[in-house]
Design an enzyme around this catalytic site. Structure first.
Site, PDB file in Angstrom:
ATOM      1  N   LYS A 114       0.811  -1.213  -0.156  1.00 30.23           N
ATOM      2  CA  LYS A 114       0.138   0.202  -0.139  1.00 30.23           C
ATOM      3  C   LYS A 114       1.294   1.277   0.026  1.00 30.23           C
ATOM      4  CE  LYS A 114      -4.090  -1.986   1.912  1.00 30.23           C
ATOM      5  NZ  LYS A 114      -3.517  -3.708   1.486  1.00 30.23           N
TER       6      LYS A 114
ATOM      7  N   ASN B  60      -0.616  -8.961   0.763  1.00 32.54           N
ATOM      8  CA  ASN B  60      -1.373  -8.736   2.333  1.00 32.54           C
ATOM      9  C   ASN B  60      -1.606 -10.798   2.642  1.00 32.54           C
ATOM     10  OD1 ASN B  60      -4.352  -6.987   2.264  1.00 32.54           O
ATOM     11  ND2 ASN B  60      -3.785  -7.015   0.444  1.00 32.54           N
TER      12      ASN B  60
ATOM     13  N   LYS C 274       3.576   4.269   5.681  1.00 37.61           N
ATOM     14  CA  LYS C 274       4.027   3.942   5.259  1.00 37.61           C
ATOM     15  C   LYS C 274       5.655   4.195   4.667  1.00 37.61           C
ATOM     16  CE  LYS C 274       3.993  -0.233   6.958  1.00 37.61           C
ATOM     17  NZ  LYS C 274       4.186  -0.314   8.433  1.00 37.61           N
TER      18      LYS C 274
END
Length: 646
Positions: A415, A452, A427
């Site tokens: 992400k 994920n 991040k």
């Protein structure tokens, strides 16, 4: 009544001494038959001599059976090995008989005693046939009665290899539950129509819902570890229970237990082989090191703790602000006999606390997995996201550098690539800060990016499971949304591998295979639960959440990769940063007032030109930027002045 009586009998084993006596009776009977056949089916032989030979034969047969142990097998489970043992016993009996006869002929120990060699040979042949045949007839009769009077689970075994044979034997030898093996399934036509132990081999193409219903199949057991994704999904589409045999290395003492056969998991439908790490350098890398793990109670952090505890580390320092989950990790380590660790409840935003921990424990390696990760929540609270994801990382990295930590491994996310959310942007900022710090520090700063993680706290899999337990519906933000997935152990292994190969300044990205369509994943989870979509449980589309992408990326615009010695790990070649200015702006960002959310987001966009909000209130800033640039003719997205004037 008959059913219960047969179940009772089927759970009893015939005494091995009863089998021993029956075998002796068969040997004596075949000895008579051998004489009868040898003398042209008449009784024109010396009956007196025959009767004198019987005690000798009983002794020889008893010695042979006791030596080989052929009578000890469970008759109703007779297999190839049991038949081989019968052959050994009969052969030994014949050899001993011949030896004794020859000795007596030469030394005349018993006057007049002999047995013709032809009788010995015929007797051995008849004994082997009748002893083996009796066992097989009993087994066939038992199986017939069992299938007729005992309730059995009717199953198909997918595969025809060694694992399938072992599974077959484990099922038919299981005492507590009875199985009726309806057939073996093979992927091609080559072996179709052949059989294994009398069980027909079927082609995969013939296994459809009509076949399942007409043959009352209760379960399909998959024994192949390399079954193609499409074939596995086609099985899941059938209205029948699908289970899977674990890998051979996880069998108990090399043998498969029926209890180890488990329901197919959603991980099995990812469509790629699990990533395997087998690097002996890992042992040397962590040998004697004091390792600190932040977020040690989280999904990745706790798995890192688990895997690192198997290495010869000097000490593990587990840091997390979540008290109860950290306690659970602590107790789990103690249960497994691990004591060389310290669990510390601490907040990485507290610089003084971090300094105290480093001063006391002197870690030589740091794994930083602590973070806020929920996209919609962070979209509402940019300041909190900055505090943990940016400032927390900054404080930890600064402290690690100050105490000359050897390696600092940062667990990032996909992400952070072309971010569309505050969480992803923070991040990415954290990645940029440790890249800046690398230029002035002896510590080797290493970043890892992946998508994920299946089953992690707050991920889609536990959510879907809970919704299925509650009767549905499953909620999905968009029908076309896709994500990359890997398992928690895979992710942690790759982090450790990257830590080993890292020289400082790299951003490692992992080959996660093909992205998975969440809509298909949701449907498969419903099917794996034994329910039907949409009759039993439906899927409800709720719309994209603030900051959420339709698909994730592992590389930002302008990035490409370099290969490493591990084919699943690559190094991202990021564009050069103005390290001095970027570091200064990040430090300024960390002291931003908590109530200035708009100002925080604008600063994030200034630092990350590719950050474009999606389905968020902050999209208006992107539009204002574009309008301003168009009006002024400004083309440089990196211009600080452009943003400061807005």
């Amino acid at each position: 009544m008959l059913n219960n009586y047969f179940v009772y009998l089927s759970q009893k084993y015939a005494s091995k001494w009863l089998v021993f006596c029956i075998d002796l009776c068969i040997v004596l009977a075949t000895f008579f038959i051998a004489y009868f056949v040898r003398f042209n089916f008449t009784l024109k032989f010396d009956i007196h001599q025959f009767l004198l030979q019987l005690p000798f034969l009983i002794v020889v047969a008893s010695v042979s059976f006791l030596a080989v142990g052929s009578f000890k097998s469970v008759i109703r489970h007779t297999g190839f090995t049991d038949i081989v043992n019968v052959f050994k016993a009969v052969s030994l009996m014949a050899l001993i008989t011949v030896f004794c006869v020859l000795i007596n002929l030469n030394f005349n120990l018993i006057s007049g005693f002999t047995i013709p060699i032809s009788i010995i040979v015929i007797h051995a042949l008849f004994s082997f046939v009748v002893l083996s045949g009796a066992r097989l007839v009993f087994k066939m009769a038992y199986n017939y009665l069992k299938h007729k009077y005992v309730v059995c689970k009717k199953v198909l075994i997918y595969g025809v290899g060694d694992s399938a044979i072992v599974t077959y034997n484990a099922l038919i030898n299981n005492v507590k539950e009875k199985f009726d093996i309806a057939g073996f399934i093979n992927d091609d036509y080559i072996k179709e129509g052949k059989s294994i132990d009398g069980i027909l081999i079927l082609c995969k193409n013939k296994i459809n819902q009509e076949y399942i219903d007409s043959n009352n199949i209760d379960e399909i057991i998959v024994t192949s570890e390399n079954l193609k994704k499409d074939n596995l999904i086609s099985l899941v589409d059938l209205k029948v229970k699908i289970t899977k045999v674990p890998p051979i290395e996880s069998w108990i003492n090399g043998e498969l237990n029926v209890k180890q056969i488990k329901q197919i998991q959603i991980e099995d439908l990812l469509g790629r082989a699990p990533i395997q790490i087998n690097n002996p350098n890992l042992t040397n890398e962590f040998n004697g090191e004091v390792v600190l793990i932040t977020g040690a109670a989280g999904s990745i952090g706790s798995e890192l703790v688990k895997q690192l505890s198997h290495f010869n580390v000097k000490h593990l320092i587990l840091v997390d602000q979540a008290e109860s989950p950290l306690y659970d990790v602590q107790q789990d380590l103690k249960r497994h006999g691990k004591h060389d660790f310290t669990a510390i409840v601490a907040d990485i935003r507290d610089g003084l606390r971090l300094d105290n921990i480093f001063q006391e424990h002197k870690p030589s390696m740091v794994f930083h997995a602590a973070a806020y990760k929920h996209v919609p929540l962070m979209e509402q609270s940019p300041y909190e996201s900055i505090k943990i994801n940016v400032n927390g990382t900054k404080l930890l990295a600064d402290t690690s550098s100050r105490y000359n930590v050897k390696k600092f491994v940062f667990v990032s996310t996909d992400k952070a690539v072309n971010p569309t959310s505050v969480m992803g942007a923070t991040k990415r900022i954290a990645e940029m800060y440790i890249s800046c710090l690398q230029k002035e520090s002896k510590t080797k700063f290493i970043t890892t990016r992946f998508g994920n993680v299946l089953g992690s706290n707050g991920s889609v899999i536990p959510l879907f499971k809970k919704q299925i337990e509650n009767g549905g519906p499953l909620t999905l933000t968009h029908k076309d949304i896709t994500r990359y997935f890997m398992t928690i152990p895979e992710a942690s292994q790759l982090v450790l591998e990257a830590a080993t190969m890292g020289k400082g300044g790299e951003i490692f990205i992992f080959d996660m295979g093909e992205s998975v369509k969440i809509y298909d994943l949701a449907k498969n989870m419903i099917k794996l639960s034994g329910l039907n979509f949409p009759e039993d449980i439906d899927i409800k589309i709720t719309g994209l959440r603030p900051g959420e992408k339709l698909y994730e990326e592992l590389l930002a615009n302008g990035e490409n990769t370099l290969s490493t010695y591990h084919k699943k790990i690559m190094i991202s070649k990021t564009r050069e940063l103005d390290y001095v200015n970027v570091k200064s702006e990040i430090e300024e960002l960390c002291i931003t007032n908590r109530f200035q959310n708009n100002n925080i987001v604008m600063k994030l966009k200034r630092l990350i030109p590719e950050y474009k909000s999606n389905n968020s209130d902050y999209e208006r800033f992107d539009k204002r930027v574009q309008i301003y640039k168009k009006a002024k003719g400004i083309l440089d997205d990196k211009s600080d002045k452009t943003y400061s004037n807005l």
